[in-house]
Design a protein around this motif. Structure first.
Motif, PDB file in Angstrom:
ATOM      1  N   UNK A  34       9.467  13.684   6.481  1.00 28.17           N
ATOM      2  CA  UNK A  34       8.440  13.721   5.441  1.00 28.17           C
ATOM      3  C   UNK A  34       8.414  15.049   4.670  1.00 28.17           C
ATOM      4  N   UNK A  35       9.357  15.939   4.960  1.00 25.38           N
ATOM      5  CA  UNK A  35       9.432  17.238   4.266  1.00 25.38           C
ATOM      6  C   UNK A  35       8.073  17.935   4.278  1.00 25.38           C
ATOM      7  N   UNK A  68      11.689   5.329  15.416  1.00 19.93           N
ATOM      8  CA  UNK A  68      12.119   4.308  14.459  1.00 19.93           C
ATOM      9  C   UNK A  68      11.008   4.022  13.443  1.00 19.93           C
ATOM     10  N   UNK A  69       9.756   4.055  13.903  1.00 20.54           N
ATOM     11  CA  UNK A  69       8.644   3.810  12.987  1.00 20.54           C
ATOM     12  C   UNK A  69       8.500   4.960  11.997  1.00 20.54           C
ATOM     13  N   UNK A  70       8.741   6.169  12.454  1.00 16.36           N
ATOM     14  CA  UNK A  70       8.743   7.313  11.541  1.00 16.36           C
ATOM     15  C   UNK A  70       9.752   7.077  10.421  1.00 16.36           C
ATOM     16  N   UNK A  71      10.940   6.634  10.780  1.00 16.66           N
ATOM     17  CA  UNK A  71      11.974   6.360   9.780  1.00 16.66           C
ATOM     18  C   UNK A  71      11.545   5.243   8.842  1.00 16.66           C
ATOM     19  N   UNK A 126       8.138   5.336   1.886  1.00 17.39           N
ATOM     20  CA  UNK A 126       7.465   6.349   1.066  1.00 17.39           C
ATOM     21  C   UNK A 126       8.445   6.976   0.076  1.00 17.39           C
ATOM     22  N   UNK A 127       9.693   7.110   0.494  1.00 19.78           N
ATOM     23  CA  UNK A 127      10.764   7.604  -0.385  1.00 19.78           C
ATOM     24  C   UNK A 127      10.411   8.932  -1.045  1.00 19.78           C
ATOM     25  N   UNK A 163       0.827  -1.204   0.000  1.00 13.39           N
ATOM     26  CA  UNK A 163       0.000   0.000   0.000  1.00 13.39           C
ATOM     27  C   UNK A 163       0.862   1.256   0.000  1.00 13.39           C
ATOM     28  N   UNK A 164       1.917   1.257   0.821  1.00 15.11           N
ATOM     29  CA  UNK A 164       2.820   2.405   0.897  1.00 15.11           C
ATOM     30  C   UNK A 164       3.514   2.626  -0.445  1.00 15.11           C
TER      31      UNK A 164
END
Length: 440
Positions: free
Chosen positions: A129-130, A85-88, A94-95, A37-38
């Motif tokens: 995530x900019x 860590x989950x954020x990373x 998502x890249x 999905x991501x």
């Protein structure tokens, strides 16, 4: 006053913050479902983030949230480290794709963690995530909301805050295990205003043990003096068979169904008379607030936070028990913190439960959302449209709905019946289930 038809409200129904609801989630999904999905998210696809902080400094007896006591610093620190860590993990997969427009923090009580820890999470999210311009919203428990927390809210630019108030009646607070003097709520509002928060929401409840019209009116009157931009007025759902901590609440003191209905109607009348717009069946907003404007424009939506003006169809949930939503699937992280920790430590998404939504599920979900958000639904292309119309006949007979061809329209006074009407479209449920709360 709303017309009262108890037989039409007798069936317990979900709140439909998703369709299918979390009660239908199974364990046939996992890391791969989230990963695919991501990786399918488009470069400019609107995406929202939700971060779950499952800790509170005090546990309220009525609460059904996934939360625990914030009484061990080491446990909080470990949770926050894993959340980073989950954020990373999400950012890496998502890249750079997706456009993050909203970031919400809920719980539990996000202000159970240190304000500096919250600031660190916001900084990490914006970098990973900019998304420096993403709208920040935050749930706050007035108990423990101090000047340091208010200062950080101002520094990071939180725009929207929801205060867990429930009731301002001291006796009712004691009856539900949430004692917070009115002065705490007033001081919290003052600090939020000084910090530049543009939209403050109050969560209030009716149907509490020992509550009557007079006590509810008093809370509403005191609330209006503080002039929040939004209010959510929920009916207390007493389900001790599902939420053991509710056994501490005196069930014999709970208002009966007719009293609950009258209290919901009273809140609606008070708030609309004070200039708030009714948004859906349990939210209210000042006319200039984005939530009210979305309702006026027909752009109101429904997600796990309730009624919202958030246009994103993709919501990524981070933290133990958080739910992610995609058009074709709903994916929930492990509820137990230990299992969530283990998955993220191993570099895997913590997806444990959920389901895939086929096109018909998506169609039914859109119709349910249309009923709850706009009071109208076009059933023309629904395979079971004749059966739906037959099942809705009892609502039509008393004037709560009308048909224009195959388009269903709710009457103005059908608001308290919206969930019951929506439930007729729910193909996952049987008529006799008792897993959910009263409709009003």
């Amino acid at each position: 006053m709303w017309p009262y038809h108890p037989a039409l409200l007798a069936r317990p129904v979900p709140r439909y913050t998703s369709y299918p609801t979390a009660a239908e989630f199974g364990d046939q999904v996992g890391h791969g479902d989230m990963l695919s999905a991501i990786e399918a998210v488009g470069a400019d696809t609107p995406v929202s983030l939700y971060l779950h902080i499952p800790y509170c400094r005090e546990i309220c007896w009525y609460c059904g949230c996934n939360t625990g006591a914030a009484n061990r610093t080491a446990r909080l620190d470990a949770y926050l480290a894993r959340l980073h860590a989950e954020i990373e993990l999400f950012a890496r997969h998502l890249a750079g794709r997706g456009r993050i427009g909203r970031i919400a923090f809920g719980g539990g009580s996000p202000n159970a963690i240190a304000p500096t820890a919250f600031a660190a999470l916001v900084a990490h999210l914006r970098t990973a995530f900019s998304c420096d311009d993403a709208v920040l919203s935050l749930e706050v428990d007035p108990r423990g909301f101090d000047a340091d927390w208010a200062a950080v809210i101002g520094e990071v630019g939180v725009e929207r805050v929801s205060l867990g108030v429930q009731t301002l009646d001291p006796g009712l607070q004691a009856a539900i295990g949430r004692v917070q003097p009115q002065e705490q709520v007033v001081r919290s509002v003052e600090r939020l205003r000084a910090a530049g928060v543009a939209s403050i929401n109050f969560d209030l409840m009716y149907g509490l043990p020992g509550q009557d019209a007079g006590r509810l009116e008093q809370t509403l009157e005191q609330t209006l003096m503080l002039a929040p931009e939004r209010l959510a007025v929920f009916g207390y759902a007493h389900v001790p068979h599902l939420i053991p901590r509710q056994r501490r609440i005196d069930a014999t003191a709970l208002p009966k169904a007719a009293e609950r209905f009258a209290q919901a109607a009273l809140a609606h009348d008070w708030l609309t008379a004070a200039g708030y717009r009714a948004v859906g069946f349990d939210h209210f907003a000042k006319p200039g607030d984005p939530l009210a404007q979305a309702a006026t424009k027909g752009e109101l939506r429904r997600n796990f936070q309730g009624f919202t003006d958030d246009p994103a169809e993709i919501l990524l949930g981070l933290g133990a028990s958080a739910i992610s939503a995609f058009p074709d699937r709903l994916l929930q992280n492990a509820k137990k913190a230990g299992e969530w920790h283990e998955s993220i430590r191993a570099g895997r998404f913590a997806t444990e439960r959920g389901l895939h939504r086929d096109p018909l599920d998506q169609q039914r979900g859109n119709l349910i959302a249309d009923i709850l958000c706009r009071g109208v639904a076009d059933t023309d292309n629904l395979p079971e449209r004749d059966l739906i119309r037959e099942r809705l006949d009892r609502f039509e007979q008393v004037g709560l709905i009308a048909w224009q061809g195959w388009q269903l329209r709710l009457a103005d006074d059908a608001l308290p019946y919206a969930r019951s009407i929506a439930a007729v479209f729910d193909a996952w449920r049987s008529e006799d289930e008792q897993r959910f709360s009263q409709a009003v």
